[in-house]
Design a protein around this motif. Structure first.
Motif, PDB file in Angstrom:
ATOM      1  N   ALA A  64      41.826  20.102  13.374  1.00  0.00           N
ATOM      2  CA  ALA A  64      42.715  21.236  12.959  1.00  0.00           C
ATOM      3  C   ALA A  64      43.716  20.695  11.899  1.00  0.00           C
ATOM      4  CB  ALA A  64      43.294  21.713  14.280  1.00  0.00           C
ATOM      5  N   GLU A  65      43.231  19.794  11.011  1.00  0.00           N
ATOM      6  CA  GLU A  65      44.219  19.648   9.705  1.00  0.00           C
ATOM      7  C   GLU A  65      43.417  19.607   8.291  1.00  0.00           C
ATOM      8  OE1 GLU A  65      45.102  15.451  10.458  1.00  0.00           O
ATOM      9  OE2 GLU A  65      46.305  15.918  12.317  1.00  0.00           O
ATOM     10  N   PRO A  66      43.427  20.823   7.798  1.00  0.00           N
ATOM     11  CA  PRO A  66      42.404  21.248   6.736  1.00  0.00           C
ATOM     12  C   PRO A  66      43.032  20.598   5.513  1.00  0.00           C
ATOM     13  CG  PRO A  66      43.721  22.944   7.308  1.00  0.00           C
ATOM     14  CD  PRO A  66      44.199  21.932   8.530  1.00  0.00           C
ATOM     15  N   PHE A  67      44.168  20.433   5.524  1.00  0.00           N
ATOM     16  CA  PHE A  67      44.843  19.746   4.064  1.00  0.00           C
ATOM     17  C   PHE A  67      44.575  18.232   3.754  1.00  0.00           C
ATOM     18  CE2 PHE A  67      47.685  23.203   5.704  1.00  0.00           C
ATOM     19  CZ  PHE A  67      47.644  24.202   4.475  1.00  0.00           C
ATOM     20  N   ARG A  68      44.295  18.221   2.553  1.00  0.00           N
ATOM     21  CA  ARG A  68      43.862  17.190   1.666  1.00  0.00           C
ATOM     22  C   ARG A  68      44.840  16.915   0.561  1.00  0.00           C
ATOM     23  NH1 ARG A  68      41.992  17.253   6.135  1.00  0.00           N
ATOM     24  NH2 ARG A  68      40.013  16.170   6.869  1.00  0.00           N
ATOM     25  N   GLN A  69      45.388  15.636   0.192  1.00  0.00           N
ATOM     26  CA  GLN A  69      45.716  15.367  -1.193  1.00  0.00           C
ATOM     27  C   GLN A  69      44.217  15.116  -1.869  1.00  0.00           C
ATOM     28  OE1 GLN A  69      48.286  11.890  -1.763  1.00  0.00           O
ATOM     29  NE2 GLN A  69      49.355  12.282   0.162  1.00  0.00           N
ATOM     30  N   ALA A  70      44.312  15.461  -3.083  1.00  0.00           N
ATOM     31  CA  ALA A  70      42.882  15.189  -3.918  1.00  0.00           C
ATOM     32  C   ALA A  70      43.428  14.685  -5.336  1.00  0.00           C
ATOM     33  CB  ALA A  70      42.401  16.547  -4.168  1.00  0.00           C
ATOM     34  N   TRP A  71      42.807  13.529  -5.535  1.00  0.00           N
ATOM     35  CA  TRP A  71      42.917  12.928  -6.801  1.00  0.00           C
ATOM     36  C   TRP A  71      41.877  13.025  -7.477  1.00  0.00           C
ATOM     37  CZ3 TRP A  71      47.609  10.462  -8.093  1.00  0.00           C
ATOM     38  CH2 TRP A  71      48.388  10.268  -6.956  1.00  0.00           C
ATOM     39  N   ALA A  72      42.001  13.536  -8.873  1.00  0.00           N
ATOM     40  CA  ALA A  72      41.210  14.004  -9.802  1.00  0.00           C
ATOM     41  C   ALA A  72      41.909  14.214 -11.208  1.00  0.00           C
ATOM     42  CB  ALA A  72      40.178  15.277  -9.409  1.00  0.00           C
ATOM     43  N   ASP A  73      40.995  14.533 -12.312  1.00  0.00           N
ATOM     44  CA  ASP A  73      41.750  14.906 -13.436  1.00  0.00           C
ATOM     45  C   ASP A  73      41.930  16.296 -13.446  1.00  0.00           C
ATOM     46  OD1 ASP A  73      42.440  15.378 -15.986  1.00  0.00           O
ATOM     47  OD2 ASP A  73      40.778  14.316 -16.944  1.00  0.00           O
ATOM     48  N   TRP A  74      43.106  16.791 -12.694  1.00  0.00           N
ATOM     49  CA  TRP A  74      43.594  18.234 -12.792  1.00  0.00           C
ATOM     50  C   TRP A  74      43.721  18.814 -13.918  1.00  0.00           C
ATOM     51  CZ3 TRP A  74      46.918  14.430  -9.986  1.00  0.00           C
ATOM     52  CH2 TRP A  74      47.878  13.893 -10.964  1.00  0.00           C
TER      53      TRP A  74
END
Length: 214
Positions: A64-74
């Motif tokens: 029940a933890e849907p959030f993530r940090q995401a590293w990419a060329d944003w």
């Protein structure tokens, strides 16, 4: 160095980090209320690395933890875009350089519909909505659908009735569509949920639901 150049360098650096520790993902951009992961809507392939909100990339994610940090060329991405890769499908919720992106991991494919009671001449013996009177607002969108939020009693409303489970759904905002209370959300397994509250947070709809019973 001005702010534009700094943001560009930070995005490039995030992309380099993702290429070293992440996986290749396909990026999709919805252009309407249906099927955002159609092949024609793929606009980019890039590396993405996910981390927990606390920054850990070694600890397992909890339930029940849907959030993530995401590293990419944003620099190529914007809120509402979908990322599909080996770790599943996520959508971009927030892009706030120099911080990493915030994404929502999905676990369901949902359709949102608006119901209306049948209109018959004379007396109407049945006043509730039926499926043949539903108008589809959004179809085939990957979303986060998790148990949580408020619950309600069964239809009979007796004191000893079990409470119906509450759910919370999150999906990207779709231009030109506005969910409202009493709309119906359906998932790919046939589950039906009635909206009890609608919150728009940036580019994300956060919907409170109660499971529908027949």
């Amino acid at each position: 160095m001005d702010g534009v150049k700094l943001a560009d360098r930070l995005a490039y650096g995030a992309g380099c980090a993702a290429r070293r520790v992440g996986f290749v993902h396909d990026a999709f951009r919805p252009d309407g209320p249906e099927a955002p992961l159609e092949p024609a809507k793929r606009f980019l392939r890039l590396s993405v690395a996910y981390a927990l909100l606390g920054g850990s990339m070694t600890a397992p994610s909890g339930f029940a933890e849907p959030f993530r940090q995401a590293w990419a060329d944003w620099s190529y991405l914007r809120p509402g875009d979908y990322l599909a890769g080996p770790e599943g499908v996520a959508f971009v919720a927030v892009v706030e350089p120099p911080k990493p992106m915030l994404v929502v991991m999905t676990n369901a494919v949902v359709t949102l519909a608006r119901t209306s009671a049948p209109v018959l001449a004379g007396l109407n013996p049945y006043g509730a909505s039926i499926r043949t009177t539903e108008t589809v607002l959004v179809r085939g969108f990957p979303a986060s659908l998790l148990v949580g939020g408020s619950a309600d009693r069964a239809k009979t409303g007796l004191p000893d009735d079990a409470r119906l489970p509450g759910f919370t759904a999150m999906l990207p905002v779709v231009a030109g569509v506005q969910p409202s209370v009493d709309d119906v959300l359906m998932d790919e397994t046939g589950g039906r949920f009635v909206l009890t509250a609608v919150e728009t947070v940036g580019a994300v709809w956060r919907l409170s639901l109660v499971q529908a019973v027949s």
